[in-house]
Design an enzyme around this catalytic site. Structure first.
Site, PDB file in Angstrom:
ATOM      1  NE  ARG A 134     -27.126  -3.592   3.681  1.00 37.01           N
ATOM      2  CZ  ARG A 134     -29.197  -3.342   3.457  1.00 37.01           C
ATOM      3  NH1 ARG A 134     -29.554  -3.593   3.044  1.00 37.01           N
ATOM      4  NH2 ARG A 134     -29.212  -2.216   4.567  1.00 37.01           N
TER       5      ARG A 134
ATOM      6  CD  GLU B  55     -38.110   8.115  10.094  1.00 34.02           C
ATOM      7  OE1 GLU B  55     -37.004   7.524   9.684  1.00 34.02           O
ATOM      8  OE2 GLU B  55     -37.833   9.760  10.344  1.00 34.02           O
TER       9      GLU B  55
HETATM   10  P1  AMP Z   1     -28.862   2.726  12.066  1.00 37.40           P
HETATM   11  O1  AMP Z   1     -29.053   1.745  13.390  1.00 37.40           O
HETATM   12  O2  AMP Z   1     -29.597   4.160  11.999  1.00 37.40           O
HETATM   13  O3  AMP Z   1     -27.328   3.452  12.235  1.00 37.40           O
HETATM   14  O4  AMP Z   1     -28.535   2.008  10.944  1.00 37.40           O
HETATM   15  C1  AMP Z   1     -27.665   1.494  10.276  1.00 37.40           C
HETATM   16  C2  AMP Z   1     -29.042   0.170   9.483  1.00 37.40           C
HETATM   17  O5  AMP Z   1     -29.689   0.428   8.988  1.00 37.40           O
HETATM   18  C3  AMP Z   1     -27.732  -1.124   9.154  1.00 37.40           C
HETATM   19  O6  AMP Z   1     -27.787  -2.110   9.312  1.00 37.40           O
HETATM   20  C4  AMP Z   1     -27.765  -0.578   7.623  1.00 37.40           C
HETATM   21  O7  AMP Z   1     -28.095  -1.209   6.290  1.00 37.40           O
HETATM   22  C5  AMP Z   1     -29.477   0.013   7.436  1.00 37.40           C
HETATM   23  N1  AMP Z   1     -29.667   1.680   6.367  1.00 37.40           N
HETATM   24  C6  AMP Z   1     -29.312   2.481   7.664  1.00 37.40           C
HETATM   25  N2  AMP Z   1     -29.529   3.888   6.930  1.00 37.40           N
HETATM   26  C7  AMP Z   1     -29.194   3.828   5.474  1.00 37.40           C
HETATM   27  C8  AMP Z   1     -28.996   3.898   4.049  1.00 37.40           C
HETATM   28  N3  AMP Z   1     -28.557   4.782   4.203  1.00 37.40           N
HETATM   29  N4  AMP Z   1     -28.080   3.446   2.922  1.00 37.40           N
HETATM   30  C9  AMP Z   1     -28.640   1.891   3.401  1.00 37.40           C
HETATM   31  N5  AMP Z   1     -28.906   0.987   4.275  1.00 37.40           N
HETATM   32  C10 AMP Z   1     -28.796   1.659   5.722  1.00 37.40           C
END
Ligand code: AMP
Length: 176
Positions: A59, A96
């Site tokens: 995205r 995770e």
């Molecule tokens: P993080 O590495 O935990 O910051 O996760 C970010 C990535 O995971 C981004 O590329 C988001 O598109 C996706 N992502 C994580 N959590 C969500 C959520 N609740 N809704 C949509 N996309 C998420």
């Protein structure tokens, strides 16, 4: 901001129980919403020199490409492992369960280039932190990181800020 927030679709328990998935496709599909989101993401960087936007698959490609066009700079794709055709450098990050890796072309960023990181959402910050490490390893300077959505309770913005990265988001949601 409130108008843009209404264009985000929330899907409970996707892709697994307990996750509130913040779906930006409804924002992307709205001509005025898309335009406003790109304008607001790009606006703070109009007065700063940016050499390239680094967008995180997938995205971040859609938003980052449009922001790069607005800023009149280049675009660098940061992709999942094994997708880029030329020589790459990779950076592992913890999910995770288990680890994943993102990659950038080894010659995509040159020493001292000023790079803006773009993705749709920051949660734990693991993905953006890995992107920042990659950019710094190539010699790039990080101008900032910008997201449509922040989930502040997951700590990603703080994590990046601790590493000296200025983070901007268009909106935030409570919870996961
Ligand atoms: P993080 O590495 O935990 O910051 O996760 C970010 C990535 O995971 C981004 O590329 C988001 O598109 C996706 N992502 C994580 N959590 C969500 C959520 N609740 N809704 C949509 N996309 C998420």
């Amino acid at each position: 901001m409130e108008n843009l927030k209404k264009l985000i679709r929330t899907i409970p328990d996707y892709p697994k129980p307990g996750i509130m998935f913040r779906d930006i496709t409804t924002l992307l599909g709205d001509s005025q919403g898309l335009k406003a989101a790109i304008t607001r993401l790009a606006e703070p960087y109009r007065t700063e020199p940016v050499d390239a936007v680094a967008g995180i698959e997938a995205r971040g490609f859609i938003l980052g490409g449009a922001v790069a066009d607005r800023l009149g700079c280049g675009f660098v794709p940061i992709r999942k492992k094994g997708k880029l055709p030329w020589k790459t450098i990779g950076q592992e990050y913890t999910l995770e369960y288990g680890v994943d890796q993102i990659e950038v072309h080894a010659d995509a960023i040159t020493q001292g280039q000023r790079i803006l990181i773009i993705d749709d959402l920051i949660a734990t910050g693991g993905t953006a932190e890995a992107a920042a490490k990659l950019i710094r390893r190539t010699g790039g300077d990080i101008v900032g990181a910008a997201f449509v959505i922040d989930l502040p309770e997951l700590g990603g913005t703080k994590l990046l800020e601790l590493q000296g990265i200025k983070v901007r988001s268009l909106m935030s949601f409570e919870g996961h």
